[in-house]
Structures are given as structure tokens and as C-alpha cells.
Design a protein around this motif. Structure first.
Motif, PDB file in Angstrom:
ATOM      1  N   THR A 223       0.799  -1.229   0.000  1.00  0.00           N
ATOM      2  CA  THR A 223       0.000   0.000   0.000  1.00  0.00           C
ATOM      3  C   THR A 223       0.831   1.278   0.000  1.00  0.00           C
ATOM      4  O   THR A 223       0.294   2.358  -0.226  1.00  0.00           O
ATOM      5  CB  THR A 223      -0.917   0.033   1.235  1.00  0.00           C
ATOM      6  OG1 THR A 223      -0.112   0.089   2.421  1.00  0.00           O
ATOM      7  CG2 THR A 223      -1.821  -1.192   1.289  1.00  0.00           C
ATOM      8  N   MET A 224       2.131   1.161   0.295  1.00  0.00           N
ATOM      9  CA  MET A 224       3.026   2.314   0.460  1.00  0.00           C
ATOM     10  C   MET A 224       2.582   3.221   1.602  1.00  0.00           C
ATOM     11  O   MET A 224       2.835   4.427   1.591  1.00  0.00           O
ATOM     12  CB  MET A 224       3.179   3.103  -0.842  1.00  0.00           C
ATOM     13  CG  MET A 224       3.946   2.346  -1.901  1.00  0.00           C
ATOM     14  SD  MET A 224       4.372   3.352  -3.346  1.00  0.00           S
ATOM     15  CE  MET A 224       2.747   3.608  -4.051  1.00  0.00           C
ATOM     16  N   GLU A 225       1.901   2.646   2.578  1.00  0.00           N
ATOM     17  CA  GLU A 225       1.503   3.374   3.786  1.00  0.00           C
ATOM     18  C   GLU A 225       2.140   2.721   4.999  1.00  0.00           C
ATOM     19  O   GLU A 225       2.143   1.494   5.126  1.00  0.00           O
ATOM     20  CB  GLU A 225      -0.022   3.366   3.951  1.00  0.00           C
ATOM     21  CG  GLU A 225      -0.762   4.262   2.984  1.00  0.00           C
ATOM     22  CD  GLU A 225      -2.241   4.394   3.342  1.00  0.00           C
ATOM     23  OE1 GLU A 225      -2.606   4.114   4.514  1.00  0.00           O
ATOM     24  OE2 GLU A 225      -3.022   4.748   2.451  1.00  0.00           O
ATOM     25  N   SER A 243      -5.766  -3.865  21.247  1.00  0.00           N
ATOM     26  CA  SER A 243      -7.164  -4.308  21.193  1.00  0.00           C
ATOM     27  C   SER A 243      -7.471  -5.059  19.892  1.00  0.00           C
ATOM     28  O   SER A 243      -8.615  -5.444  19.635  1.00  0.00           O
ATOM     29  CB  SER A 243      -8.115  -3.106  21.347  1.00  0.00           C
ATOM     30  OG  SER A 243      -7.916  -2.169  20.302  1.00  0.00           O
ATOM     31  N   GLY A 244      -6.451  -5.238  19.054  1.00  0.00           N
ATOM     32  CA  GLY A 244      -6.626  -6.043  17.841  1.00  0.00           C
ATOM     33  C   GLY A 244      -7.204  -5.307  16.651  1.00  0.00           C
ATOM     34  O   GLY A 244      -7.617  -5.936  15.667  1.00  0.00           O
ATOM     35  N   VAL A 245      -7.241  -3.978  16.711  1.00  0.00           N
ATOM     36  CA  VAL A 245      -7.750  -3.190  15.578  1.00  0.00           C
ATOM     37  C   VAL A 245      -6.650  -3.081  14.517  1.00  0.00           C
ATOM     38  O   VAL A 245      -5.545  -2.631  14.799  1.00  0.00           O
ATOM     39  CB  VAL A 245      -8.191  -1.773  16.025  1.00  0.00           C
ATOM     40  CG1 VAL A 245      -8.649  -0.954  14.829  1.00  0.00           C
ATOM     41  CG2 VAL A 245      -9.277  -1.871  17.075  1.00  0.00           C
ATOM     42  N   LYS A 246      -6.961  -3.498  13.311  1.00  0.00           N
ATOM     43  CA  LYS A 246      -5.967  -3.471  12.237  1.00  0.00           C
ATOM     44  C   LYS A 246      -5.782  -2.050  11.706  1.00  0.00           C
ATOM     45  O   LYS A 246      -6.692  -1.221  11.787  1.00  0.00           O
ATOM     46  CB  LYS A 246      -6.403  -4.401  11.099  1.00  0.00           C
ATOM     47  CG  LYS A 246      -6.445  -5.879  11.489  1.00  0.00           C
ATOM     48  CD  LYS A 246      -6.872  -6.729  10.314  1.00  0.00           C
ATOM     49  CE  LYS A 246      -6.890  -8.207  10.686  1.00  0.00           C
ATOM     50  NZ  LYS A 246      -7.906  -8.504  11.718  1.00  0.00           N
ATOM     51  N   PRO A 247      -4.626  -1.754  11.132  1.00  0.00           N
ATOM     52  CA  PRO A 247      -4.394  -0.420  10.552  1.00  0.00           C
ATOM     53  C   PRO A 247      -5.317  -0.173   9.362  1.00  0.00           C
ATOM     54  O   PRO A 247      -5.751  -1.109   8.685  1.00  0.00           O
ATOM     55  CB  PRO A 247      -2.936  -0.466  10.118  1.00  0.00           C
ATOM     56  CG  PRO A 247      -2.600  -1.906   9.990  1.00  0.00           C
ATOM     57  CD  PRO A 247      -3.449  -2.632  10.982  1.00  0.00           C
ATOM     58  N   GLN A 248      -5.622   1.092   9.104  1.00  0.00           N
ATOM     59  CA  GLN A 248      -6.512   1.447   7.996  1.00  0.00           C
ATOM     60  C   GLN A 248      -5.979   0.946   6.656  1.00  0.00           C
ATOM     61  O   GLN A 248      -6.754   0.592   5.760  1.00  0.00           O
ATOM     62  CB  GLN A 248      -6.705   2.966   7.941  1.00  0.00           C
ATOM     63  CG  GLN A 248      -7.612   3.504   9.039  1.00  0.00           C
ATOM     64  CD  GLN A 248      -7.835   5.016   8.940  1.00  0.00           C
ATOM     65  OE1 GLN A 248      -7.385   5.650   7.976  1.00  0.00           O
ATOM     66  NE2 GLN A 248      -8.511   5.578   9.926  1.00  0.00           N
TER      67      GLN A 248
END
Length: 290
Positions: A223-225, A243-248
């Protein structure tokens, strides 16, 4: 046997900003890169006739921070004993007491780090991503099956390097690495936020933290992010990770097979595959060994 005649050596010294005590390596003024701890200069191996990288640390900067000097020594001692095609090679090191510097010579990866290389080449095929991934995993498999086991702990795209002319990828900057015994358990929190596995924050982890970091590297390659770059503070990043939230950026991966592969890497520690397991994964099965 001397590496060069006195006359030729004097000529070389005129070109170089600095020459090592043995007379084998000469440093140019040109910077290849720099970080919080060291500067990396373009250099030349007079004996072998090849370009190398001269890594230099001004120890006076860390007079009140002995842990930084220990980190540097750890990197050098570790590199000295590692021999693998996907790990940066260390040729020589010494301490310059007169200038209070620590210097070490490594191979130079002509195309720099993978983050900058990926930004330069925005159109990259899935085959190329798989090829890079396989090589990184081969390096990790070597570290993790080394006796004793070596955990990198700070794997990210800025310390994975590439020789773009042949597509060779190598893991570097092992200064945060730790060597652990047969229990494969480590207890200290170091790393780069965004790439750190949740269990690293708990300071109780195994080599599988590197697999998590590899997954985040692959996400960045795709993604180049930088993972979790949407977080405005370390506190917010920490809450998301733990909390297991994935990056955008994860939601921007459109290829289902790639997304599933990344998800395996960044899953819960007990479900996370080893580097050897991932090398056998169907996702990489159509990539020839490098």
C-alpha cells in the motif's frame, strides 16, 4: 602483504575523507543514509575493489546513554557471526579512540532501503512482492533457527535493504536483536511503533513477533503506507494494536490472497505461522527460490 604501495596509498588518502587503521577501507564524504544512532557513508574496499558501506557512530553523543552504545555493540557482535544471503554482511569493525567513534564496514546495498525503493517504483507486480517476501522470510528463518535463536525485534521497511539490479533483499540493522535460549522467550520492549506485535508491549514474547512485523512490512510494500499512520499519538496506536484493531491500510488491500496472507502474519501469537511455515504457504508457492 600490504594492500597498496605507499605512493598509491597516499593518493587514495587524498580522495578519502578517512581511511581505516588497516588501510584497507576508505570512506568518502558522501552520505548513503543516517538514523538516530549512526551515519552511513559510501566507502571503498581497496583490497577487493568493491563498494562498501562505512557505518560510523559518534560515541560522544551518547556519553550519558550507555544503553545506546550497548545496542551498537550488540549489532556488531551479532552481525559478525551471521552468514546468510538475506542478512547484511559485516566485513570489519573497530573503535577510533582519538575521534571517539565506533566504525563498522558492511556490504552496500546499492538501491538503499525497501521503503524508499518502493516509493521510487510505484508500479510493482504481485510477483515482485512475493519475491521480496520470500527473501525476507528466508532471512528470518535463518535468524529464528540459528543456535541460539535470534529475534530481530525491529523489522520494518527502513531496515530491509535491496540491490535492485538483481532484486536481492537483505535484512539489516540488527541492533535491537536479542539472542534467546531454548525457551525462545524474551523479556524487554523495544521496536518501532506500528510494526510491534501486541505481545511486545507486554514484554513477554517469542520470535513470532518478527512474523507480525514482517506482515506489517508486506502491508507497507503493498500500500506504500506506514501501518497505523492514521494514529495521532503513540497512545492511540497502542490502544489499537493491543485491542486487535488493524491499521486502515489493511482495508486498502484489494487482492484477497494477499490480504489473507498478511492476516495470518499479524494474527494472535498462537495462530501465527513460523517463517518456515510461511515459506511453504500456497501464496508463495509460485515464486521460485531466490
Amino acid at each position: 602483504m600490504p594492500f597498496a604501495s605507499v605512493d598509491s596509498m597516499e593518493e587514495e588518502k587524498e580522495q578519502f575523507a578517512e581511511v581505516d587503521p588497516s588501510g584497507r577501507f576508505g570512506r568518502y564524504a558522501e552520505l548513503l543514509g543516517h538514523g538516530a544512532v549512526k551515519k552511513v557513508y559510501r566507502a571503498f574496499d581497496i583490497q577487493e575493489g568493491r563498494d562498501v558501506a562505512w557505518n560510523q557512530i559518534q560515541l560522544s553523543k551518547f556519553i550519558d546513554m550507555p544503553y545506546v552504545v550497548n545496542k551498537i555493540h550488540s549489532e556488531i557482535e551479532l552481525l559478525k557471526n551471521l552468514k546468510n544471503d538475506n542478512i547484511i554482511v559485516l566485513y570489519h569493525f573497530w573503535r577510533d579512540k582519538e575521534h571517539n567513534t565506533l566504525n563498522f564496514i558492511t556490504e552496500e546495498c546499492v538501491s538503499g532501503n525497501l521503503r524508499d525503493y518502493r516509493k521510487k517504483h510505484r508500479r510493482v507486480s504481485m510477483k515482485a512482492l512475493k519475491n521480496w517476501s520470500r527473501q525476507i522470510l528466508q532471512g528470518l528463518d535463518y535468524l529464528h533457527t540459528h543456535d541460539p535463536c535470534v529475534i530481530h525485534r525491529d523489522l520494518n521497511c527502513s531496515n530491509i535493504f535491496i540491490n535492485g539490479n538483481v532484486g536481492k533483499v537483505k535484512i539489516g540493522d540488527l541492533g535491537l536483536a536479542t539472542i534467546v535460549g531454548k525457551s525462545h522467550a524474551a523479556h524487554s520492549m523495544l521496536g518501532t511503533p506500528g510494526y510491534m506485535a501486541p505481545e511486545l508491549y507486554e514484554e513477554d514474547y517469542t520470535e513470532l513477533v518478527d512474523i507480525y512485523s514482517f506482515g506489517m512490512c508486506l502491508l507497507e510494500m503493498a500500500t506504500m503506507e506506514i501501518p497505523y499512520s492514521e494514529c495521532e499519538s503513540l497512545a492511540k496506536l497502542y490502544r489499537k494494536v493491543t485491542s486487535g484493531v488493524k491499521p486502515q491500510a489493511f482495508n486498502k488491500v484489494s487482492d484477497k490472497e494477499l490480504k489473507d496472507f498478511i492476516e495470518k502474519c499479524i494474527g494472535q501469537p498462537r495462530a501465527r505461522p513460523s517463517a518456515a511455515d510461511l515459506l511453504m504457504d500456497p501464496f508463495l508457492s509460485d515464486v521460485d527460490n531466490c
